[in-house]
Design a protein around this motif. Structure first.
Motif, PDB file in Angstrom:
ATOM      1  N   GLU A  16       0.841  -1.208   0.000  1.00  0.00           N
ATOM      2  CA  GLU A  16       0.000   0.000   0.000  1.00  0.00           C
ATOM      3  C   GLU A  16       0.875   1.258   0.000  1.00  0.00           C
ATOM      4  O   GLU A  16       0.574   2.233  -0.693  1.00  0.00           O
ATOM      5  CB  GLU A  16      -0.956  -0.020   1.187  1.00  0.00           C
ATOM      6  CG  GLU A  16      -2.066  -1.039   1.026  1.00  0.00           C
ATOM      7  CD  GLU A  16      -2.957  -1.171   2.249  1.00  0.00           C
ATOM      8  OE1 GLU A  16      -2.776  -0.421   3.232  1.00  0.00           O
ATOM      9  OE2 GLU A  16      -3.840  -2.041   2.212  1.00  0.00           O
ATOM     10  N   SER A  17       1.970   1.231   0.752  1.00  0.00           N
ATOM     11  CA  SER A  17       2.900   2.367   0.749  1.00  0.00           C
ATOM     12  C   SER A  17       3.550   2.532  -0.614  1.00  0.00           C
ATOM     13  O   SER A  17       3.690   3.644  -1.125  1.00  0.00           O
ATOM     14  CB  SER A  17       3.985   2.176   1.815  1.00  0.00           C
ATOM     15  OG  SER A  17       3.423   2.166   3.098  1.00  0.00           O
ATOM     16  N   LEU A  22       4.010   5.349  -5.977  1.00  0.00           N
ATOM     17  CA  LEU A  22       3.875   5.284  -7.433  1.00  0.00           C
ATOM     18  C   LEU A  22       2.704   6.129  -7.925  1.00  0.00           C
ATOM     19  O   LEU A  22       2.797   6.789  -8.972  1.00  0.00           O
ATOM     20  CB  LEU A  22       3.723   3.830  -7.886  1.00  0.00           C
ATOM     21  CG  LEU A  22       4.919   2.922  -7.607  1.00  0.00           C
ATOM     22  CD1 LEU A  22       4.611   1.495  -8.039  1.00  0.00           C
ATOM     23  CD2 LEU A  22       6.183   3.436  -8.261  1.00  0.00           C
ATOM     24  N   ASP A  23       1.608   6.142  -7.176  1.00  0.00           N
ATOM     25  CA  ASP A  23       0.458   6.976  -7.558  1.00  0.00           C
ATOM     26  C   ASP A  23       0.797   8.459  -7.511  1.00  0.00           C
ATOM     27  O   ASP A  23       0.367   9.225  -8.367  1.00  0.00           O
ATOM     28  CB  ASP A  23      -0.747   6.695  -6.657  1.00  0.00           C
ATOM     29  CG  ASP A  23      -1.651   5.617  -7.218  1.00  0.00           C
ATOM     30  OD1 ASP A  23      -1.443   5.200  -8.378  1.00  0.00           O
ATOM     31  OD2 ASP A  23      -2.568   5.188  -6.492  1.00  0.00           O
ATOM     32  N   PRO A  35      -5.467   5.439 -14.610  1.00  0.00           N
ATOM     33  CA  PRO A  35      -4.764   4.147 -14.535  1.00  0.00           C
ATOM     34  C   PRO A  35      -5.192   3.143 -15.609  1.00  0.00           C
ATOM     35  O   PRO A  35      -4.349   2.436 -16.158  1.00  0.00           O
ATOM     36  CB  PRO A  35      -5.098   3.631 -13.137  1.00  0.00           C
ATOM     37  CG  PRO A  35      -5.424   4.850 -12.344  1.00  0.00           C
ATOM     38  CD  PRO A  35      -6.028   5.816 -13.308  1.00  0.00           C
ATOM     39  N   ALA A  36      -6.480   3.043 -15.908  1.00  0.00           N
ATOM     40  CA  ALA A  36      -6.936   2.074 -16.911  1.00  0.00           C
ATOM     41  C   ALA A  36      -6.343   2.392 -18.289  1.00  0.00           C
ATOM     42  O   ALA A  36      -5.938   1.490 -19.029  1.00  0.00           O
ATOM     43  CB  ALA A  36      -8.457   2.052 -16.978  1.00  0.00           C
ATOM     44  N   ARG A 107       7.830   6.288 -16.081  1.00  0.00           N
ATOM     45  CA  ARG A 107       8.828   5.371 -15.509  1.00  0.00           C
ATOM     46  C   ARG A 107       9.909   6.150 -14.766  1.00  0.00           C
ATOM     47  O   ARG A 107      10.306   5.780 -13.665  1.00  0.00           O
ATOM     48  CB  ARG A 107       9.466   4.514 -16.606  1.00  0.00           C
ATOM     49  CG  ARG A 107       8.677   3.266 -16.931  1.00  0.00           C
ATOM     50  CD  ARG A 107       9.448   2.314 -17.820  1.00  0.00           C
ATOM     51  NE  ARG A 107       9.835   2.895 -19.089  1.00  0.00           N
ATOM     52  CZ  ARG A 107       9.064   2.971 -20.162  1.00  0.00           C
ATOM     53  NH1 ARG A 107       7.837   2.491 -20.125  1.00  0.00           N
ATOM     54  NH2 ARG A 107       9.502   3.506 -21.271  1.00  0.00           N
ATOM     55  N   GLU A 108      10.360   7.250 -15.354  1.00  0.00           N
ATOM     56  CA  GLU A 108      11.401   8.055 -14.707  1.00  0.00           C
ATOM     57  C   GLU A 108      10.881   8.698 -13.422  1.00  0.00           C
ATOM     58  O   GLU A 108      11.566   8.704 -12.399  1.00  0.00           O
ATOM     59  CB  GLU A 108      11.924   9.123 -15.672  1.00  0.00           C
ATOM     60  CG  GLU A 108      13.034   9.969 -15.102  1.00  0.00           C
ATOM     61  CD  GLU A 108      14.256   9.172 -14.660  1.00  0.00           C
ATOM     62  OE1 GLU A 108      14.979   9.667 -13.767  1.00  0.00           O
ATOM     63  OE2 GLU A 108      14.495   8.064 -15.172  1.00  0.00           O
ATOM     64  N   ARG A 109       9.667   9.226 -13.447  1.00  0.00           N
ATOM     65  CA  ARG A 109       9.074   9.820 -12.241  1.00  0.00           C
ATOM     66  C   ARG A 109       8.955   8.774 -11.125  1.00  0.00           C
ATOM     67  O   ARG A 109       9.212   9.066  -9.961  1.00  0.00           O
ATOM     68  CB  ARG A 109       7.687  10.388 -12.539  1.00  0.00           C
ATOM     69  CG  ARG A 109       7.690  11.685 -13.303  1.00  0.00           C
ATOM     70  CD  ARG A 109       6.249  12.107 -13.605  1.00  0.00           C
ATOM     71  NE  ARG A 109       6.214  13.277 -14.409  1.00  0.00           N
ATOM     72  CZ  ARG A 109       6.312  14.519 -13.932  1.00  0.00           C
ATOM     73  NH1 ARG A 109       6.449  14.715 -12.644  1.00  0.00           N
ATOM     74  NH2 ARG A 109       6.276  15.548 -14.740  1.00  0.00           N
ATOM     75  N   ARG A 110       8.549   7.566 -11.506  1.00  0.00           N
ATOM     76  CA  ARG A 110       8.426   6.497 -10.513  1.00  0.00           C
ATOM     77  C   ARG A 110       9.785   6.141  -9.923  1.00  0.00           C
ATOM     78  O   ARG A 110       9.912   5.944  -8.721  1.00  0.00           O
ATOM     79  CB  ARG A 110       7.775   5.262 -11.139  1.00  0.00           C
ATOM     80  CG  ARG A 110       6.295   5.431 -11.374  1.00  0.00           C
ATOM     81  CD  ARG A 110       5.718   4.218 -12.065  1.00  0.00           C
ATOM     82  NE  ARG A 110       4.263   4.275 -12.087  1.00  0.00           N
ATOM     83  CZ  ARG A 110       3.508   3.432 -12.745  1.00  0.00           C
ATOM     84  NH1 ARG A 110       4.044   2.437 -13.430  1.00  0.00           N
ATOM     85  NH2 ARG A 110       2.196   3.550 -12.717  1.00  0.00           N
TER      86      ARG A 110
END
Length: 154
Positions: A16-17, A22-23, A35-36, A107-110
């Protein structure tokens, strides 16, 4: 078994963390893509032979729902539908260069968001986390394989 349940509870809280981190990275993206729709782009970007029925199957939805998602993505310039050169009756889905940039940026932000959290952990804990995640991935691979067998048998 009680110990496994305690571990599962801890893993669930950690997941969940992780999802929250990621969100946050996804929501910081502009324009924000639901997300979808991101899932559609990820599926299509990963397989250049994706058609509507394969996409619907991957998403676990009916083709009309997958088509509506594609309509929205096409309207924003992130997805294209083209005739399949092998079978003109088939429609192949393709991500656009804008979608590739969007996915790369996400991907980079994540990665940055995860690195920020990981930097708060001692190096030994980071290494332990990597070993544990690798062991989990190996265990889950067997689980995934057995689940895939059940799905294809049904």
């Amino acid at each position: 078994m009680e110990r496994a349940t305690e571990v599962a509870t801890t893993v669930e809280a950690s997941v969940e963390s992780l999802v929250a981190v990621l969100d946050r990275a996804r929501l910081a993206q502009s324009p924000a893509v639901p997300p979808a729709q991101l899932r559609v782009l990820t599926i299509v970007a990963g397989n250049r032979h994706t058609n509507m029925s394969r996409l619907a199957e991957s998403l676990g939805v009916v083709p009309s729902s997958a088509s509506r998602l594609c309509d929205r993505l096409e309207a924003t310039g992130l997805l294209r539908r083209v005739a399949d050169p092998r079978d003109r009756r088939e429609v192949r889905l393709l991500v656009t260069p804008a979608a590739r940039r969007l996915l790369a940026d996400l991907r980079e932000r994540r990665r940055v968001a995860l690195a920020d959290v990981l930097d708060r952990m001692p190096p030994e804990a980071q290494q332990e986390l990597v070993r544990s995640l690798q062991a989990f991935e190996a265990a889950a691979a067997g689980f995934r394989d057995s689940q895939d067998g059940l799905r294809s048998a049904g």
